[in-house]
Enzyme design. Structure first.
Site, PDB file in Angstrom:
ATOM      1  N   ARG A  74     -27.168 -96.783  -4.876  1.00  0.00           N
ATOM      2  CA  ARG A  74     -27.209 -98.087  -4.196  1.00  0.00           C
ATOM      3  C   ARG A  74     -25.991 -98.924  -4.541  1.00  0.00           C
ATOM      4  NH1 ARG A  74     -32.431-100.889  -5.875  1.00  0.00           N
ATOM      5  NH2 ARG A  74     -31.560-102.511  -4.546  1.00  0.00           N
ATOM      6  N   GLN A 109     -31.989-113.283  -3.584  1.00  0.00           N
ATOM      7  CA  GLN A 109     -32.733-112.210  -4.250  1.00  0.00           C
ATOM      8  C   GLN A 109     -31.901-110.932  -4.240  1.00  0.00           C
ATOM      9  OE1 GLN A 109     -37.266-112.391  -3.153  1.00  0.00           O
ATOM     10  NE2 GLN A 109     -36.111-113.057  -1.359  1.00  0.00           N
ATOM     11  N   VAL A 111     -28.841-108.235  -4.731  1.00  0.00           N
ATOM     12  CA  VAL A 111     -28.088-107.815  -5.927  1.00  0.00           C
ATOM     13  C   VAL A 111     -26.724-107.259  -5.540  1.00  0.00           C
ATOM     14  CG1 VAL A 111     -30.212-107.350  -7.213  1.00  0.00           C
ATOM     15  CG2 VAL A 111     -29.183-105.513  -5.854  1.00  0.00           C
ATOM     16  N   HIS A 127     -32.232-112.232  -8.952  1.00  0.00           N
ATOM     17  CA  HIS A 127     -32.617-110.895  -9.417  1.00  0.00           C
ATOM     18  C   HIS A 127     -31.437-110.123  -9.992  1.00  0.00           C
ATOM     19  CE1 HIS A 127     -36.208-111.100  -6.382  1.00  0.00           C
ATOM     20  NE2 HIS A 127     -36.345-111.909  -7.411  1.00  0.00           N
ATOM     21  N   SER A 197     -39.110-110.656   3.039  1.00  0.00           N
ATOM     22  CA  SER A 197     -40.511-110.407   3.417  1.00  0.00           C
ATOM     23  C   SER A 197     -41.435-111.386   2.691  1.00  0.00           C
ATOM     24  CB  SER A 197     -40.886-108.963   3.053  1.00  0.00           C
ATOM     25  OG  SER A 197     -40.698-108.761   1.657  1.00  0.00           O
ATOM     26  N   ASN A 221     -36.112-114.507  10.508  1.00  0.00           N
ATOM     27  CA  ASN A 221     -36.519-113.120  10.267  1.00  0.00           C
ATOM     28  C   ASN A 221     -36.927-112.531  11.620  1.00  0.00           C
ATOM     29  OD1 ASN A 221     -37.885-110.709   9.454  1.00  0.00           O
ATOM     30  ND2 ASN A 221     -38.222-111.645   7.432  1.00  0.00           N
ATOM     31  N   ALA A 239     -30.416-112.331  11.220  1.00  0.00           N
ATOM     32  CA  ALA A 239     -29.553-113.315  10.553  1.00  0.00           C
ATOM     33  C   ALA A 239     -28.175-113.351  11.208  1.00  0.00           C
ATOM     34  CB  ALA A 239     -29.419-112.955   9.074  1.00  0.00           C
TER      35      ALA A 239
HETATM   36  C1  BV8 Z   1     -41.373-112.511 -13.042  1.00  0.00           C
HETATM   37  C2  BV8 Z   1     -34.760-105.513  -8.480  1.00  0.00           C
HETATM   38  C3  BV8 Z   1     -42.497-113.275 -14.996  1.00  0.00           C
HETATM   39  C4  BV8 Z   1     -33.392-105.163  -8.122  1.00  0.00           C
HETATM   40  C5  BV8 Z   1     -36.522-106.831  -7.506  1.00  0.00           C
HETATM   41  C6  BV8 Z   1     -47.161-114.238  -8.930  1.00  0.00           C
HETATM   42  C7  BV8 Z   1     -48.077-113.656  -8.098  1.00  0.00           C
HETATM   43  C8  BV8 Z   1     -48.126-112.267  -7.971  1.00  0.00           C
HETATM   44  C9  BV8 Z   1     -47.237-111.447  -8.672  1.00  0.00           C
HETATM   45  C10 BV8 Z   1     -46.337-112.045  -9.481  1.00  0.00           C
HETATM   46  C11 BV8 Z   1     -46.285-113.425  -9.631  1.00  0.00           C
HETATM   47  N1  BV8 Z   1     -45.287-113.720 -10.500  1.00  0.00           N
HETATM   48  C12 BV8 Z   1     -44.708-112.571 -10.908  1.00  0.00           C
HETATM   49  C13 BV8 Z   1     -45.338-111.526 -10.296  1.00  0.00           C
HETATM   50  C14 BV8 Z   1     -45.022-110.125 -10.482  1.00  0.00           C
HETATM   51  C15 BV8 Z   1     -43.841-109.704  -9.601  1.00  0.00           C
HETATM   52  C16 BV8 Z   1     -44.150-109.789  -8.120  1.00  0.00           C
HETATM   53  O1  BV8 Z   1     -43.779-110.746  -7.445  1.00  0.00           O
HETATM   54  N2  BV8 Z   1     -44.796-108.774  -7.613  1.00  0.00           N
HETATM   55  C17 BV8 Z   1     -45.066-108.717  -6.188  1.00  0.00           C
HETATM   56  C18 BV8 Z   1     -44.903-107.271  -5.715  1.00  0.00           C
HETATM   57  C19 BV8 Z   1     -46.453-109.262  -5.924  1.00  0.00           C
HETATM   58  N3  BV8 Z   1     -42.667-110.512  -9.899  1.00  0.00           N
HETATM   59  C20 BV8 Z   1     -41.919-110.195 -10.967  1.00  0.00           C
HETATM   60  O2  BV8 Z   1     -42.186-109.285 -11.724  1.00  0.00           O
HETATM   61  C21 BV8 Z   1     -40.680-111.050 -11.215  1.00  0.00           C
HETATM   62  N4  BV8 Z   1     -40.673-111.433 -12.612  1.00  0.00           N
HETATM   63  O3  BV8 Z   1     -41.915-113.286 -12.315  1.00  0.00           O
HETATM   64  O4  BV8 Z   1     -41.404-112.581 -14.427  1.00  0.00           O
HETATM   65  C22 BV8 Z   1     -43.752-112.465 -14.771  1.00  0.00           C
HETATM   66  C23 BV8 Z   1     -43.734-111.082 -14.939  1.00  0.00           C
HETATM   67  C24 BV8 Z   1     -44.914-110.340 -14.727  1.00  0.00           C
HETATM   68  C25 BV8 Z   1     -46.093-110.985 -14.322  1.00  0.00           C
HETATM   69  C26 BV8 Z   1     -46.089-112.377 -14.129  1.00  0.00           C
HETATM   70  C27 BV8 Z   1     -44.909-113.113 -14.362  1.00  0.00           C
HETATM   71  C28 BV8 Z   1     -39.417-110.212 -10.978  1.00  0.00           C
HETATM   72  C29 BV8 Z   1     -39.187-110.043  -9.507  1.00  0.00           C
HETATM   73  C30 BV8 Z   1     -37.862-109.284  -9.265  1.00  0.00           C
HETATM   74  C31 BV8 Z   1     -38.179-107.841  -9.031  1.00  0.00           C
HETATM   75  N5  BV8 Z   1     -36.946-107.094  -8.711  1.00  0.00           N
HETATM   76  N6  BV8 Z   1     -35.458-106.077  -7.347  1.00  0.00           N
HETATM   77  C32 BV8 Z   1     -33.397-104.164  -7.023  1.00  0.00           C
HETATM   78  O5  BV8 Z   1     -33.731-102.985  -7.273  1.00  0.00           O
HETATM   79  O6  BV8 Z   1     -33.019-104.586  -5.910  1.00  0.00           O
HETATM   80  S1  BV8 Z   1     -37.331-107.502  -6.192  1.00  0.00           S
HETATM   81  C33 BV8 Z   1     -37.034-106.663  -4.746  1.00  0.00           C
HETATM   82  O7  BV8 Z   1     -37.817-107.328  -3.766  1.00  0.00           O
HETATM   83  C34 BV8 Z   1     -35.619-106.778  -4.233  1.00  0.00           C
HETATM   84  O8  BV8 Z   1     -34.657-107.038  -5.181  1.00  0.00           O
HETATM   85  C35 BV8 Z   1     -35.660-107.966  -3.287  1.00  0.00           C
HETATM   86  O9  BV8 Z   1     -34.810-108.932  -3.762  1.00  0.00           O
HETATM   87  C36 BV8 Z   1     -37.063-108.457  -3.417  1.00  0.00           C
HETATM   88  C37 BV8 Z   1     -37.612-109.084  -2.199  1.00  0.00           C
HETATM   89  O10 BV8 Z   1     -37.483-108.141  -1.138  1.00  0.00           O
HETATM   90  P1  BV8 Z   1     -36.757-108.652   0.187  1.00  0.00           P
HETATM   91  O11 BV8 Z   1     -35.399-109.129  -0.157  1.00  0.00           O
HETATM   92  O12 BV8 Z   1     -37.654-109.600   0.884  1.00  0.00           O
HETATM   93  O13 BV8 Z   1     -36.577-107.307   0.986  1.00  0.00           O
HETATM   94  P2  BV8 Z   1     -37.692-106.571   1.875  1.00  0.00           P
HETATM   95  O14 BV8 Z   1     -37.179-105.200   2.133  1.00  0.00           O
HETATM   96  O15 BV8 Z   1     -39.039-106.744   1.258  1.00  0.00           O
HETATM   97  O16 BV8 Z   1     -37.720-107.408   3.232  1.00  0.00           O
HETATM   98  C38 BV8 Z   1     -36.563-107.483   4.049  1.00  0.00           C
HETATM   99  C39 BV8 Z   1     -36.857-108.480   5.153  1.00  0.00           C
HETATM  100  O17 BV8 Z   1     -35.697-108.596   5.948  1.00  0.00           O
HETATM  101  C40 BV8 Z   1     -37.992-108.053   6.085  1.00  0.00           C
HETATM  102  O18 BV8 Z   1     -38.888-109.131   6.249  1.00  0.00           O
HETATM  103  C41 BV8 Z   1     -37.271-107.755   7.420  1.00  0.00           C
HETATM  104  O19 BV8 Z   1     -38.060-108.114   8.532  1.00  0.00           O
HETATM  105  C42 BV8 Z   1     -36.070-108.641   7.308  1.00  0.00           C
HETATM  106  N7  BV8 Z   1     -34.898-108.217   8.079  1.00  0.00           N
HETATM  107  C43 BV8 Z   1     -34.529-106.954   8.419  1.00  0.00           C
HETATM  108  N8  BV8 Z   1     -33.367-107.002   9.123  1.00  0.00           N
HETATM  109  C44 BV8 Z   1     -33.007-108.317   9.204  1.00  0.00           C
HETATM  110  C45 BV8 Z   1     -33.976-109.087   8.531  1.00  0.00           C
HETATM  111  N9  BV8 Z   1     -33.906-110.433   8.438  1.00  0.00           N
HETATM  112  C46 BV8 Z   1     -32.847-111.035   9.027  1.00  0.00           C
HETATM  113  N10 BV8 Z   1     -31.871-110.376   9.689  1.00  0.00           N
HETATM  114  C47 BV8 Z   1     -31.920-109.014   9.791  1.00  0.00           C
HETATM  115  N11 BV8 Z   1     -30.944-108.356  10.461  1.00  0.00           N
END
Ligand code: BV8
Length: 255
Positions: A74, A109, A111, A127, A197, A221, A239
Site C-alpha cells: 500500500r 483519516q 495515511v 490515523h 463511510s 459521498n 469528491a
Molecule cells: C481509538 C489504519 C481509543 C491505517 C485505521 C466508539 C464506538 C465503537 C468503537 C470504537 C469507539 N471508539 C473506538 C472504537 C474502536 C475503533 C472503531 O472505531 N471501530 C469501528 C470498526 C467500530 N476505533 C479505534 O480503535 C481507534 N482508536 O479510538 O483509541 C480506543 C481504543 C479501543 C476501544 C475504545 C477506544 C483507532 C481508529 C483508527 C483505525 N485505523 N486505519 C490503515 O491501515 O489505513 S481506520 C481505517 O478506516 C482507515 O484508515 C480509514 O481511515 C478509516 C475509515 O475508513 P474510510 O476512510 O471511511 O474508508 P472506507 O473504505 O470505509 O469508505 C470509503 C468511502 O468513500 C465510502 O463511503 C465510499 O462510498 C466513498 N467513496 C468512494 N469513492 C469516492 C468516495 N467518496 C467521495 N468520492 C469518491 N470518488
C-alpha cells in the site's frame, strides 16, 4: 431545481458564509487517485484478507511478515499516486478562506499524504501516515525510499522490527491531532465530511460535535452512509466532481 441542485446551492451558501471551515476526509477522496478505499473489496494478492483485522497490533504481533508486506504494498501505491481534483479543490477552498480572513482545518483519516502533496497547509493526520515507519525497539521514525523493503518484516538499523507509523484499531490517536480536532470542532461554523463511510471512531462522531457547536454540516459521498441523516446536506457525488464545483461557486476559484 432538482434535489441535487438544491443541495449544491445550500452547501455553497454554507461555505460562502463560513468563517471557520473544518473538513474531515476519508479514503474516498483518494479513490480517484487510484488508491483503493479501505473497505473496498481487497483484490489480487490480498483478496483473502480483511483490512480491519490486518490493521491491528495483534495481527502485527501474530504475523509481522504478512502485515508489513501488505503495508509496504500500500505504501508504494500511495507514493506512486498523485493528488486529484478533490485534493486540489480543498487547497483552493483553504486559500480562498484565508484570503478573506477566515480559517480552515483539514482532519484526515487517510495515511497517503496526498493532501500535503496537493498543497494543503493545515492538515492533521488522525490515523498517522503510511510513508513513515517506526522502529518498535527504539521508537525512532524514518521515511523509507520509494522501493520495496528487501526483507519482511523489515528491521531498523537499531535492530528492532519496523512497522508503519499508522494508528491501528485499538490504538490511541495522536494527541496533537485529537486536540486540534477538538479545538476546531468547537469553533467551526461549517463542517464538511468527504469520502468516508463514517464507520470508524472517534472521527465518525465529529459531525455530532460540529453540530453541537452550531455548525452547518455537509457530507460528500457517492453512496449513502450510516451518518448521512446526521448532516444538514448530503451531496451524493464523487469528491473529484463536487469539490471543484463547490470551490468555484463559493470562492470563485478553479482547482
Ligand atoms: C481509538 C489504519 C481509543 C491505517 C485505521 C466508539 C464506538 C465503537 C468503537 C470504537 C469507539 N471508539 C473506538 C472504537 C474502536 C475503533 C472503531 O472505531 N471501530 C469501528 C470498526 C467500530 N476505533 C479505534 O480503535 C481507534 N482508536 O479510538 O483509541 C480506543 C481504543 C479501543 C476501544 C475504545 C477506544 C483507532 C481508529 C483508527 C483505525 N485505523 N486505519 C490503515 O491501515 O489505513 S481506520 C481505517 O478506516 C482507515 O484508515 C480509514 O481511515 C478509516 C475509515 O475508513 P474510510 O476512510 O471511511 O474508508 P472506507 O473504505 O470505509 O469508505 C470509503 C468511502 O468513500 C465510502 O463511503 C465510499 O462510498 C466513498 N467513496 C468512494 N469513492 C469516492 C468516495 N467518496 C467521495 N468520492 C469518491 N470518488
Amino acid at each position: 431545481m432538482t434535489p441535487a441542485e438544491r443541495d449544491m446551492e445550500r452547501a455553497t451558501r454554507m461555505l460562502a458564509r463560513a468563517k471557520h471551515v473544518v473538513v474531515l476526509t476519508g479514503a474516498g477522496i483518494s479513490a480517484e487517485s487510484g488508491i483503493r478505499t479501505f473497505r473496498d473489496t481487497m483484490r489480487g494478492l490480498w483478496k483473502d484478507f480483511d483490512p480491519a483485522t490486518l490493521a491491528t497490533p495483534e495481527a502485527f504481533a501474530r504475523d509481522p511478515e504478512v502485515v508489513t508486506r501488505w503495508y509496504d504494498h500500500r505504501r508504494l501505491g500511495c507514493l506512486a499516486a498523485e493528488p486529484n481534483a478533490g485534493h486540489t479543490a480543498l487547497v483552493a477552498i483553504e486559500r480562498g478562506l484565508i484570503r478573506r480572513g477566515g480559517r480552515f482545518t483539514l482532519l484526515t483519516q487517510n495515511v497517503d499524504r496526498l493532501h500535503h502533496r496537493a498543497g494543503s497547509a493545515n492538515v492533521h493526520e488522525l490515523h498517522g501516515t503510511i510513508v513513515v515507519w517506526r522502529c518498535t525497539a527504539t521508537g525512532n521514525e524514518l521515511e523509507p525510499p520509494p522501493s520495496p523493503f528487501r526483507e519482511f518484516p523489515p528491521r531498523s538499523a537499531w535492530g528492532g522490527l519496523l512497522r508503519p507509523a499508522v494508528v491501528w484499531f485499538g490504538e490511541m490517536l495522536p494527541i496533537p491531532a485529537l486536540d486540534a480536532a477538538a479545538r476546531a470542532l468547537r469553533t467551526c461554523d461549517c463542517f464538511m465530511s468527504v469520502g468516508t463511510s463514517s464507520a470508524v471512531y472517534p472521527a465518525a462522531g465529529f459531525v455530532d460535535l460540529a453540530a453541537a457547536s452550531g455548525s452547518g454540516t455537509i457530507e460528500v459521498n457517492p453512496q449513502e452512509t450510516p451518518a448521512s441523516g446526521r448532516f444538514d446536506v448530503s451531496i451524493r457525488a464523487r469528491a473529484g466532481a463536487a469539490l471543484p464545483e463547490l470551490a468555484a461557486r463559493a470562492f470563485g476559484t478553479g482547482t
